[in-house]
Design a protein around this motif. Structure first.
Motif, PDB file in Angstrom:
ATOM      1  N   TYR A  82       0.198 -17.107   9.952  1.00  0.00           N
ATOM      2  CA  TYR A  82       1.001 -15.898  10.157  1.00  0.00           C
ATOM      3  C   TYR A  82       0.530 -14.782   9.213  1.00  0.00           C
ATOM      4  N   ASP A  83       0.353 -15.132   7.958  1.00  0.00           N
ATOM      5  CA  ASP A  83      -0.057 -14.130   6.972  1.00  0.00           C
ATOM      6  C   ASP A  83      -1.481 -13.642   7.220  1.00  0.00           C
TER       7      ASP A  83
ATOM      8  N   ASP B 266      -1.363 -11.114   9.913  1.00  0.00           N
ATOM      9  CA  ASP B 266      -0.861  -9.839   9.386  1.00  0.00           C
ATOM     10  C   ASP B 266      -1.938  -9.064   8.646  1.00  0.00           C
TER      11      ASP B 266
ATOM     12  N   SER C 109      -4.451  -7.688  11.003  1.00  0.00           N
ATOM     13  CA  SER C 109      -3.871  -6.540  11.703  1.00  0.00           C
ATOM     14  C   SER C 109      -3.986  -5.285  10.843  1.00  0.00           C
ATOM     15  N   GLU C 110      -3.712  -5.431   9.575  1.00  0.00           N
ATOM     16  CA  GLU C 110      -3.801  -4.279   8.671  1.00  0.00           C
ATOM     17  C   GLU C 110      -5.247  -3.771   8.579  1.00  0.00           C
TER      18      GLU C 110
ATOM     19  N   ASP D 256      -1.644  -4.319  16.014  1.00  0.00           N
ATOM     20  CA  ASP D 256      -0.258  -4.746  15.824  1.00  0.00           C
ATOM     21  C   ASP D 256      -0.090  -6.258  15.741  1.00  0.00           C
ATOM     22  N   GLN D 257      -0.937  -7.004  16.442  1.00  0.00           N
ATOM     23  CA  GLN D 257      -0.769  -8.461  16.407  1.00  0.00           C
ATOM     24  C   GLN D 257      -2.093  -9.176  16.689  1.00  0.00           C
TER      25      GLN D 257
ATOM     26  N   SER E  42       4.808 -17.254  15.016  1.00  0.00           N
ATOM     27  CA  SER E  42       5.948 -16.350  14.835  1.00  0.00           C
ATOM     28  C   SER E  42       6.844 -16.814  13.691  1.00  0.00           C
TER      29      SER E  42
END
Lengths: 486, 124, 445
Positions: free
Chosen positions: A117-118, A121, A124-125, A130-131, A304
């Motif tokens: 998950y991280d 993220d 995405s950055e 966005d995902q 998620s």
């Protein structure tokens, strides 16, 4: 190192063993009582029989016939052969990662799911998306996944005839190949004389059957396409989507982001940009990031988070489905996660700055000896053409083979296809000025040898354990496995 | 340029030798020189129909695959099995290394092909 | 500056000066200001090696690791024994930090390993031509389906519902976009339903795809299927467990055209689902239709034996959109793992491991039935995995077992509604009698 290393089958002797297994501690039933004879093989597969030391020596000997990033400079263009940090190899081997079953309950794998998950993220950055999905196993697999997402997006809108993918003629071969596997027709647009997308040609290629445009930026010539916003506008106005082939992301991390350039879908190659080892040709990982409007089409499961923890979400009715077993090449993801955590935001940006500086330094120091087709600031790699040498009867292949004698892995050659006798050099950010200077010195010396003693280059390599191999013979009469001499 | 006067040529580098209603098809010496060592030939099946201008044979060298286009239309009546086992023959003797024999459906297509002189002018 | 970047500030100043630039920013002038990132990336701050190891260790500690448990969970990822030699050897930098062997003179190590790998997989599968590996079993199976469609110029594949559900899902994804029709084939007593197969075969059937041992652990009757499939001029594709092939008749010998499978069981750790490798073996006839890299033997200028990537014209970097597949990276390091595993285990060791799986799984099956809490579902022969019907809900059962440090089997009802309360149990050579007896005791309570 021995000149000749026999095949493991040639070392094998009946009765030797390198394994140890415990005695069977349950009551043993006769095999014939469990399985009918027609299911059983009459003879065991002819695998090697060697001692443990023989096995260890064999593979150690073989390893010494390879050149790795740790052996020496590896400026293989388009492949981003950066250093593979050792600590990443340590953390990925923690029992809490290697000894986790993909189907054990989510509550018992919270650390693994959180890491995924991280990582999503953070990617995405970096991408301005966005995902992300981490499921694709490689860059080409990511492309395929992204293209499927694009097609699903159009179909879901009722726009069913968008069945064409446009690619520039400088694209990686995987782009058209992936588009074909995803069931698209491919239209290629020519590059302009600066090696960039020809805006007029792009406009002409646009129509209501175009699903999207695939672009590497910087492109395969190592050039950043300054018209990128205009390109995105042309494609979007025609109803198409923008796909970012992230093979060259090393040049731009922290400087600009595909999402900010107008791309809708992107894949990264964790084994290029994010330092995970190439392993002699894999495993890699090709995570795919999308903007919000495409997120519902991502492959299942989507990693998620809810109040009581992390979970794998299969309840995604518009998802394209699965593209791989389980959740992707998790072990590769752990290494990439460790890399980003080691670098931090400033370190990530410094990667791009140093990669670009190193490439420009080489370009500048060699352009009087090798023809530089587009002489302007390059990004993370520079592309020369060996045409000056070719005029003297020495091909780019010869130059590459001669580099082996200096202890270097040669650059990528004959790609991109739009540059004749191409020599594509990607030094990466990891290398120091001294390493680059030594390489430049070798390249300059080879250019001089072409002038003074072309046969020396033409007949290279002279110092490797094996000389040039007969590839035509291998292709005409393929021998693709060992057969015991009788 | 090594060309045979009695043959007809296509711009896409195939040669055609007409015998009655049958045509032998191969590639020119010039074309094989550009391909490099041919390592594999993929021929159509006997009884396959081919149309002028369509791809009907694939030649592979070590690092390239090239499509060969049918210069005339017809039905394949024979294929040169020798080439399958020994594709290097295309490099050694391109004008003896015919790929297929075609029973022509429209023999007048031969008139659209180039003479040796015209072919040479195009590629010399 | 970080530890992974070589140059100092002084180096950079000097380099810029030498090439005539006054700042690094000026090298980025082709990037329009409007797309430049303002304010920097929002990422966690850089961690020292000490901090990093500690933090990641904490994350890994949140996962239950199977060494502290007895694992009876399989369903596509198995807790087989991994010889210690493997990690030592694959950690040699010359293997893991190298790229694809495009320069054969300095890649003979990787190339020879792949050649040996191809030979070993050929021995196991009974087919002569093997590629350098694929992403995993599921994508290998999908590529086999696509290859079959191309080779037969047909557009439908029949797949047994006893094939791993995830494999079928991956196939369905690809097929949807390529307009390949996928027809599912039911089962009868845990094996492919032969009458249904006969009925479903038609002139569009490019391939029939089965798995053996199948998802239920049952060995399929390939011999009974071969002629039916070939009479229809369709290709026979089988997904196989490589460990089982030490004992079972090879699919090649049984007339199968394409054998694929997942090679995780060959020395690769479970690693929460990857990386593993997919293997693929085909007949001579299909060699040039096969996707992926292939290594071939040849000679150098001095007649020394050497190895090269061969038949490259099938591949994406040459054929582009006409390539047999878009695959580029494979899983070379996992293929190396499999090669070392098969070398260490060798001819006798792999057979012995397979026999242990067979004996221990049958012991477990029989003991569980004796508890009267479980009943047989199928009667056909199995290898290392089997299905039993429980008198309890599987989730409840597994939760209870976890308290006794046992990871229970897979809940087959999740994928097969008709198999509610059915438990798919895997027993490898690693499970001891004590662990098995403990499972039987707890599960039988």
């Amino acid at each position: 190192m021995l000149k000749h290393q026999p095949l493991i089958f040639e070392i094998s002797r009946r009765g030797r063993k390198a394994y140890s297994l415990p005695e069977c501690d349950v009551p043993v039933a006769k095999i014939e009582e469990i399985l009918a004879e027609r299911y059983l093989r009459s003879e065991a597969p002819d695998l090697p029989e060697v001692s443990e030391l023989d096995a260890v020596r064999h593979f150690t000997q073989l390893s010494q016939r390879n050149h790795g990033v740790d052996s020496g400079f590896y400026p293989l263009g388009s492949c981003t052969m950066k250093y593979n940090p050792k600590v990443n190899e340590q953390v990925v081997r923690f029992d809490g990662f290697t000894k986790v079953h993909p189907y054990q309950s989510e509550e018992t794998a919270q650390g693994a799911i959180k890491l995924m998950y991280d990582l999503g993220d953070m990617l995405s950055e970096i991408a301005g998306m966005d995902q992300f999905t981490l499921q694709p196993a490689a860059g080409a697999h990511g492309e395929l996944t992204g293209l499927m997402i694009m097609k699903s997006y159009h179909i879901n809108k009722g726009d069913v005839k968008r069945n064409t993918i446009v690619v520039p003629d400088s694209a990686h071969g995987t782009n058209p190949a992936s588009a074909a596997v995803a069931g698209f027709d491919i239209v290629e647009v020519k590059s302009n004389d600066k090696g960039l997308v020809d805006l007029q040609a792009l406009k002409e290629a646009m129509n209501d059957e175009v699903a999207g445009f695939m672009l590497t930026n910087p492109n395969t010539l190592g050039l950043f396409d300054e018209n990128i916003l205009e390109i995105s506008k042309i494609v979007h106005e025609a109803g198409g989507l923008m796909y970012y082939d992230g093979a060259n992301t090393n040049a731009i991390m922290g400087i600009t982001r595909p999402g900010d350039m107008g791309f809708d879908v992107v894949h990264f190659n964790l084994h290029k940009t994010f330092s995970t080892p190439h392993g002699g040709g894999g495993p890699g990982a090709g995570p795919v990031g999308v903007k919000k409007h495409l997120a519902e089409f991502l492959p299942v499961p989507v990693v998620s988070k809810k109040e009581d923890g992390y979970f794998l979400d299969y309840n995604r009715p518009l998802s394209i489905g699965k593209v791989k077993e389980f959740y992707g090449n998790f072990g590769v993801c752990v290494r990439a996660y460790a890399y980003i955590m080691s670098m931090g935001p400033d370190g990530i940006k410094a990667v791009a700055e140093n990669a670009v500086l190193n490439a420009n330094y080489i370009a500048s120091k060699l352009k009087d000896k090798y023809y530089l087709p587009v002489d302007r600031e390059c990004m993370h790699e520079c592309v020369f053409s060996g045409v000056w040498q070719k005029e003297k009867g020495v091909s780019t292949l010869d130059v590459a083979k001669r580099l082996l004698d200096f202890g270097y892995h040669p650059p990528t050659i004959y790609f991109p296809l739009i540059v004749s006798e191409a020599i594509m050099i990607e030094p990466t950010e990891c290398e120091t000025k001294e390493t680059l200077d030594n390489f430049i010195q070798a390249m300059r010396q080879i250019a001089d040898e072409v002038d003074n003693d072309p046969e020396l280059v033409h007949s290279a390599p002279h110092t490797t354990i094996i000389s040039r191999l007969d590839e035509a013979l291998a292709a005409r009469k393929p021998i693709v496995r060992y057969n015991k001499q009788v | 340029m090594n060309l045979l006067k009695e043959l007809k040529y296509a711009e896409s580098h195939e040669w055609v030798k007409v015998e009655g209603n049958k045509a032998y098809i191969g590639i020119t010496d010039y074309a094989q020189g550009h391909l490099g060592e041919v390592v594999y030939v993929e021929l159509p099946e006997v009884d396959a129909t081919v149309e002028a201008g369509s791809q009907f044979v694939v030649l592979e060298s070590v690092k390239a695959a090239s499509d060969v286009y049918a210069p005339i239309s017809g039905t394949v009546v024979e294929i040169n099995e020798n080439l399958i086992d020994n594709p290097g023959l295309i490099n050694e003797s391109p004008y003896e290394s015919w790929f297929v024999v075609i029973e022509m459906t429209n023999p007048s297509e031969v008139d659209n092909l180039l003479s040796a002189d015209d072919y040479e002018k195009l590629y010399a | 500056m970080t530890r992974y970047i070589g140059n100092t500030n002084e180096d950079r100043e000097l380099m810029l000066k030498e090439i005539g630039y006054d700042s690094i920013d000026s090298l980025f002038k082709a990037i329009p200001d409007s797309v430049k990132l303002k304010g920097g990336l929002k990422l966690p701050h850089a961690q020292s090696e000490m901090e990093l190891v500690k933090n990641i260790k904490e994350l890994s500690n949140k996962n239950l690791n199977i060494d502290d448990y007895a694992c009876f969970l399989g369903a596509g990822s198995y807790d087989h024994y991994i010889p210690s030699v493997i990690d030592q050897l694959i950690s040699r930098q010359e293997f893991y930090t190298a790229y694809t062997p495009y320069q054969p003179e300095i890649s003979q190590g990787t190339l020879q390993v792949i050649f040996e790998y191809q030979t070993m997989i050929s021995e196991l599968t009974g087919l002569p031509v093997v590629n350098a590996s694929m992403y995993d079993g599921a994508t290998a199976m999908t590529e086999a389906a696509i290859m079959a469609c191309e080779a037969t110029k047909r557009n439908e594949v029949i797949i047994a519902s006893t094939v791993h559900p995830e494999y079928r899902q991956v196939l369905n994804t690809y097929a949807k976009f390529r307009n390949i029709t996928v027809v599912e084939l039911g089962y009868n007593d845990g094996q492919v339903d032969l009458d249904e197969l006969k009925n479903k075969l038609n002139k569009d059937t490019a391939a029939v795809i089965i798995q053996s041992p199948n998802f239920f652990g049952i060995i399929e009757d390939m011999a009974a299927m071969k002629d039916i499939i070939h009479e229809n001029k369709s290709l026979f594709v089988v997904s196989a467990d490589p460990v089982s092939l030490a004992l079972l008749k090879s699919p090649g010998e049984l007339g199968v055209d394409i054998v694929i499978g997942d090679g995780q069981a060959l020395g690769n750790s479970m690693s929460f689902g990857g990386p593993y490798l997919g293997f693929m073996a085909v007949t001579d006839k299909l060699m040039r239709k096969m996707p992926g890299r292939i290594v071939g033997e040849t000679v150098d200028k001095d007649s020394n034996r050497g190895f090269v990537l061969t038949l490259q014209t099938r591949e994406q970097h040459i054929r582009r959109e006409k390539a047999t597949s878009n695959i580029c990276s494979n899983q070379a390091l996992n293929a190396l793992t499999a090669t070392i595993y098969l070398t260490i285990m060798g001819k006798e060791g792999l057979k012995e491991a397979a026999q242990l799986c067979l004996q221990k799984s049958h012991y477990t099956y029989n003991e569980l039935i004796k508890t009267c809490k479980f009943s047989p579902v199928f009667t056909k022969p199995f290898f290392k995995e089997f299905i039993l019907k429980s008198d309890k809900n599987i989730k409840t059962l597994n939760t209870k077992l976890l308290e006794s440090n046992i990871i229970g089997g897979y809940d087959a009802g999740l994928q097969y509604p008709e198999l509610k309360n059915c438990w798919l149990v895997a027993v490898t050579e690693k499970r001891t009698k004590q662990e098995i007896d403990n499972l039987v005791r707890k599960a039988g309570e």
